[in-house]
Design a protein around this motif. Structure first.
Motif, PDB file in Angstrom:
ATOM      1  N   PRO A 124      39.770  25.963  45.967  1.00  0.00           N
ATOM      2  CA  PRO A 124      39.405  26.340  47.336  1.00  0.00           C
ATOM      3  C   PRO A 124      38.024  26.994  47.363  1.00  0.00           C
ATOM      4  N   LYS A 125      37.264  26.714  48.408  1.00  0.00           N
ATOM      5  CA  LYS A 125      35.912  27.274  48.514  1.00  0.00           C
ATOM      6  C   LYS A 125      35.906  28.800  48.478  1.00  0.00           C
ATOM      7  N   LYS A 126      36.964  29.405  48.971  1.00  0.00           N
ATOM      8  CA  LYS A 126      37.014  30.864  48.976  1.00  0.00           C
ATOM      9  C   LYS A 126      37.029  31.441  47.558  1.00  0.00           C
ATOM     10  N   ASP A 127      37.371  30.583  46.575  1.00  0.00           N
ATOM     11  CA  ASP A 127      37.441  31.035  45.181  1.00  0.00           C
ATOM     12  C   ASP A 127      36.253  30.551  44.347  1.00  0.00           C
ATOM     13  N   LYS A 128      35.191  30.089  45.009  1.00  0.00           N
ATOM     14  CA  LYS A 128      34.034  29.538  44.305  1.00  0.00           C
ATOM     15  C   LYS A 128      33.433  30.512  43.298  1.00  0.00           C
ATOM     16  N   ASP A 129      33.121  31.705  43.754  1.00  0.00           N
ATOM     17  CA  ASP A 129      32.422  32.660  42.901  1.00  0.00           C
ATOM     18  C   ASP A 129      33.265  33.044  41.687  1.00  0.00           C
ATOM     19  N   LYS A 130      34.534  33.284  41.916  1.00  0.00           N
ATOM     20  CA  LYS A 130      35.415  33.668  40.808  1.00  0.00           C
ATOM     21  C   LYS A 130      35.559  32.516  39.816  1.00  0.00           C
ATOM     22  N   THR A 131      35.630  31.310  40.328  1.00  0.00           N
ATOM     23  CA  THR A 131      35.766  30.137  39.463  1.00  0.00           C
ATOM     24  C   THR A 131      34.533  29.958  38.583  1.00  0.00           C
ATOM     25  N   LEU A 132      33.350  30.077  39.175  1.00  0.00           N
ATOM     26  CA  LEU A 132      32.112  29.969  38.403  1.00  0.00           C
ATOM     27  C   LEU A 132      32.031  31.054  37.331  1.00  0.00           C
ATOM     28  N   GLU A 133      32.480  32.252  37.678  1.00  0.00           N
ATOM     29  CA  GLU A 133      32.472  33.359  36.713  1.00  0.00           C
ATOM     30  C   GLU A 133      33.382  33.049  35.525  1.00  0.00           C
ATOM     31  N   ILE A 134      34.573  32.527  35.819  1.00  0.00           N
ATOM     32  CA  ILE A 134      35.537  32.209  34.761  1.00  0.00           C
ATOM     33  C   ILE A 134      35.042  31.039  33.910  1.00  0.00           C
ATOM     34  N   MET A 135      34.513  29.985  34.553  1.00  0.00           N
ATOM     35  CA  MET A 135      33.994  28.844  33.800  1.00  0.00           C
ATOM     36  C   MET A 135      32.872  29.295  32.862  1.00  0.00           C
ATOM     37  N   GLY A 136      31.964  30.109  33.383  1.00  0.00           N
ATOM     38  CA  GLY A 136      30.852  30.587  32.564  1.00  0.00           C
ATOM     39  C   GLY A 136      31.331  31.410  31.381  1.00  0.00           C
ATOM     40  N   LYS A 137      32.295  32.279  31.629  1.00  0.00           N
ATOM     41  CA  LYS A 137      32.826  33.142  30.579  1.00  0.00           C
ATOM     42  C   LYS A 137      33.470  32.327  29.456  1.00  0.00           C
ATOM     43  N   VAL A 138      34.316  31.368  29.814  1.00  0.00           N
ATOM     44  CA  VAL A 138      35.022  30.573  28.802  1.00  0.00           C
ATOM     45  C   VAL A 138      34.043  29.679  28.037  1.00  0.00           C
ATOM     46  N   LEU A 139      33.130  29.034  28.749  1.00  0.00           N
ATOM     47  CA  LEU A 139      32.166  28.145  28.088  1.00  0.00           C
ATOM     48  C   LEU A 139      31.239  28.930  27.164  1.00  0.00           C
ATOM     49  N   LYS A 140      30.884  30.136  27.544  1.00  0.00           N
ATOM     50  CA  LYS A 140      30.024  30.953  26.695  1.00  0.00           C
ATOM     51  C   LYS A 140      30.738  31.334  25.400  1.00  0.00           C
ATOM     52  N   GLN A 141      32.051  31.523  25.475  1.00  0.00           N
ATOM     53  CA  GLN A 141      32.826  31.828  24.276  1.00  0.00           C
ATOM     54  C   GLN A 141      32.729  30.699  23.255  1.00  0.00           C
ATOM     55  N   HIS A 142      32.643  29.480  23.749  1.00  0.00           N
ATOM     56  CA  HIS A 142      32.597  28.310  22.853  1.00  0.00           C
ATOM     57  C   HIS A 142      31.178  27.951  22.435  1.00  0.00           C
ATOM     58  N   LEU A 143      30.197  28.239  23.290  1.00  0.00           N
ATOM     59  CA  LEU A 143      28.833  27.756  23.061  1.00  0.00           C
ATOM     60  C   LEU A 143      27.827  28.851  22.752  1.00  0.00           C
ATOM     61  N   GLY A 144      28.138  30.069  23.131  1.00  0.00           N
ATOM     62  CA  GLY A 144      27.177  31.150  22.951  1.00  0.00           C
ATOM     63  C   GLY A 144      26.273  31.352  24.145  1.00  0.00           C
ATOM     64  N   VAL A 145      26.193  30.355  25.014  1.00  0.00           N
ATOM     65  CA  VAL A 145      25.431  30.444  26.260  1.00  0.00           C
ATOM     66  C   VAL A 145      26.249  29.778  27.364  1.00  0.00           C
ATOM     67  N   ILE A 146      25.863  30.033  28.598  1.00  0.00           N
ATOM     68  CA  ILE A 146      26.510  29.350  29.723  1.00  0.00           C
ATOM     69  C   ILE A 146      25.739  28.066  29.996  1.00  0.00           C
ATOM     70  N   PRO A 147      26.354  26.900  29.814  1.00  0.00           N
ATOM     71  CA  PRO A 147      25.653  25.634  30.087  1.00  0.00           C
ATOM     72  C   PRO A 147      25.531  25.389  31.579  1.00  0.00           C
ATOM     73  N   VAL A 148      24.882  24.299  31.933  1.00  0.00           N
ATOM     74  CA  VAL A 148      24.676  23.979  33.348  1.00  0.00           C
ATOM     75  C   VAL A 148      25.973  23.476  33.972  1.00  0.00           C
ATOM     76  N   ILE A 149      26.409  24.156  35.033  1.00  0.00           N
ATOM     77  CA  ILE A 149      27.583  23.750  35.796  1.00  0.00           C
ATOM     78  C   ILE A 149      27.098  23.323  37.178  1.00  0.00           C
ATOM     79  N   SER A 150      27.422  22.127  37.565  1.00  0.00           N
ATOM     80  CA  SER A 150      26.962  21.620  38.863  1.00  0.00           C
ATOM     81  C   SER A 150      28.102  21.571  39.853  1.00  0.00           C
TER      82      SER A 150
END
Length: 465
Positions: free
Chosen positions: A437-463
């Motif tokens: 849901p659009k109302k959860d956009k910011d939280k979703t981006l935060e969670i995606m960035g956090k998990v991906l950074k754990q695997h990669l060391g940086v936050i990759p590009v999320i479109s």
């Protein structure tokens, strides 16, 4: 007080010309064994609907086809399954490729106009009045077959073109004898959902309850596409490719419409690569706009997803790598995490971005001996990485893609989706992307960035699509 029992049905949709051809041959008496017509119908339906799944990336391929393993057929239809397959093949309703030891046989449907030609020959040969023999059909109280009304047929001037979007709706009463092959897939998915980790269980239940399409709008969209493209067709080959694309999309839409009651909603884990497969993952991207509530949803996608998954795999080699390999991985890491890998390939090969994506698919997922010219260019720039890539495909070239999708599933399903559900956000997934849901956009981006950074060391590009 007498307990009320409710009858349950399974709904199938098949092209008119295929079903007419089958029923004509059964009416003539060409089947030499005691058969259940439901099994014929479900085998044809399997090829039609599973083809949309198996061949999604090339939905305008000339034929509908699917691999059907003998073990699968035996479990689903029992020991008599060879009689049904033999009849369908011998009577030209389906065809199969050559059998190779250790390989699953592929079964195909013919191009649709083949069935019309074949039926017309039988009408003449057996002196049957075509008009009198036409459906609607009724088989006692257990099966009802009725034409699907299609207003757009009136817009198609050429009768040969019209046959391609005439379909039948087949309503089959579920009983103790046919239950195993009419509802087994749905029930198997139910067992998976009920025994899955908590976050997947919630996702499965939510998907079954809420995932719907604006059915009529989606049908109009694909019919308008079909009518437009069929009018431009100048060859039978082109016409049949347009038809295959149309029937694949129609099958997908019909499977979602009232899919819970019809037992046609899909939510399962792919054992080979751990991905979650659903009707959404099989749905053409153009049709996502018709998801109910889609205008209030946000769709986040990891850019250069599969190359990024390879980056995670390459990290395992980095610790003990020589200087040359470390330099290559650093360069590859930079381009993939910044979402510029396909642009990097553009420069190496002097082609377009879309061509670069196709090129990467060919290089990464084909047998090592194939596409050597293209692979040699990549090898010149990344010899160490190329050696690692090819090492994963020595025994079976499919091992590399399975490895990447297993990593993808670990990141998205076991990482991102688990955390989203824990935060009260239940997503729809399309392998390397999530819809929330659009109302959860910011939280979703935060969670995606956090998990991906754990695997990669940086936050990759999320479109956001």
């Amino acid at each position: 007080m007498k307990k009320t029992t409710y009858k349950k049905y399974r709904i199938l949709y098949l092209p008119k010309v295929i079903l007419d051809n089958l029923l004509l041959k059964l009416h003539i008496g060409l089947a030499d064994f005691d058969y259940n017509i439901e099994i014929f119908l479900t085998i044809i339906n399997d090829i039609l609907t599973k083809s949309s799944i198996f061949n999604k990336q090339n939905e305008d391929y000339l034929y509908h086809f699917v691999p059907l393993d003998s073990r699968y057929l035996k479990v689903k239809y029992g020991n008599t399954y060879p009689d049904y397959i033999r009849f369908l093949v011998n009577q030209g309703i389906i065809w199969n490729d050559n059998y190779y030891v250790g390989k699953t046989t592929y079964y195909y449907l013919h191009q649709l106009d083949y069935y019309t030609i074949d039926s017309n020959k039988l009408y003449i040969l057996y002196n049957i009045n075509k008009e009198i023999s036409n459906p609607p059909y009724c088989f006692q109280d257990c099966i009802t077959i009725t034409p699907v009304s299609n207003e757009n047929n009136k817009e198609i001037s050429h009768q040969k073109n019209r046959i391609y979007n005439d379909w039948y709706r087949i309503k089959i009463l579920i009983d103790s004898k046919n239950k195993r092959y009419l509802t087994s897939g749905y029930e198997r998915d139910s067992v998976f959902i009920n025994n899955a980790p908590k976050h997947i269980k919630k996702m499965g239940g939510y998907f079954r309850k809420h995932f719907k399409l604006h059915h009529e709008e989606a049908l109009r969209f694909i019919e308008e596409q079909y009518n437009k493209n069929i009018g431009l067709a100048t060859t039978d080959d082109y016409r049949n490719r347009i038809t295959q694309k149309y029937t694949s999309r129609l099958s997908s839409i019909l499977a979602i419409d009232n899919g819970k009651n019809n037992k046609t909603l899909k939510f399962s884990k792919n054992k080979a690569n751990n991905r979650i497969d659903t009707n959404l993952t099989f749905l053409a991207s153009e049709l996502r706009q018709f998801i109910v509530g889609y205008e209030e949803m946000a769709h986040f996608d990891l850019k250069n997803s599969q190359p990024v998954m390879f980056t995670i795999l390459l990290k395992e080699h980095y610790k003990n790598a020589n200087t040359a390999l470390k330099l290559e991985i650093d360069d590859y890491y930079k381009h993939t995490t910044e979402g510029k890998w396909y642009e990097r390939l553009q420069k190496l090969y002097c082609n377009s971005r879309e061509e670069s994506k196709d090129l990467w698919m060919r290089m990464a997922y084909s047998e090592n001996k194939h596409f050597r010219k293209e692979k040699n260019v990549f090898k010149n720039f990344y010899p160490e990485i190329n050696a690692i890539l090819e090492s994963y495909k020595v025994k079976n070239h499919g091992d590399f893609s399975n490895k990447l999708t297993q990593i993808e599933s670990s990141v998205f399903i076991d990482g991102i989706c688990r955390e989203l559900v824990n935060q009260g956000i239940i997503p729809y997934t399309i392998h390397d992307s999530v819809i929330v849901p659009k109302k959860d956009k910011d939280k979703t981006l935060e969670i995606m960035g956090k998990v991906l950074k754990q695997h990669l060391g940086v936050i990759p590009v999320i479109s956001e699509e």
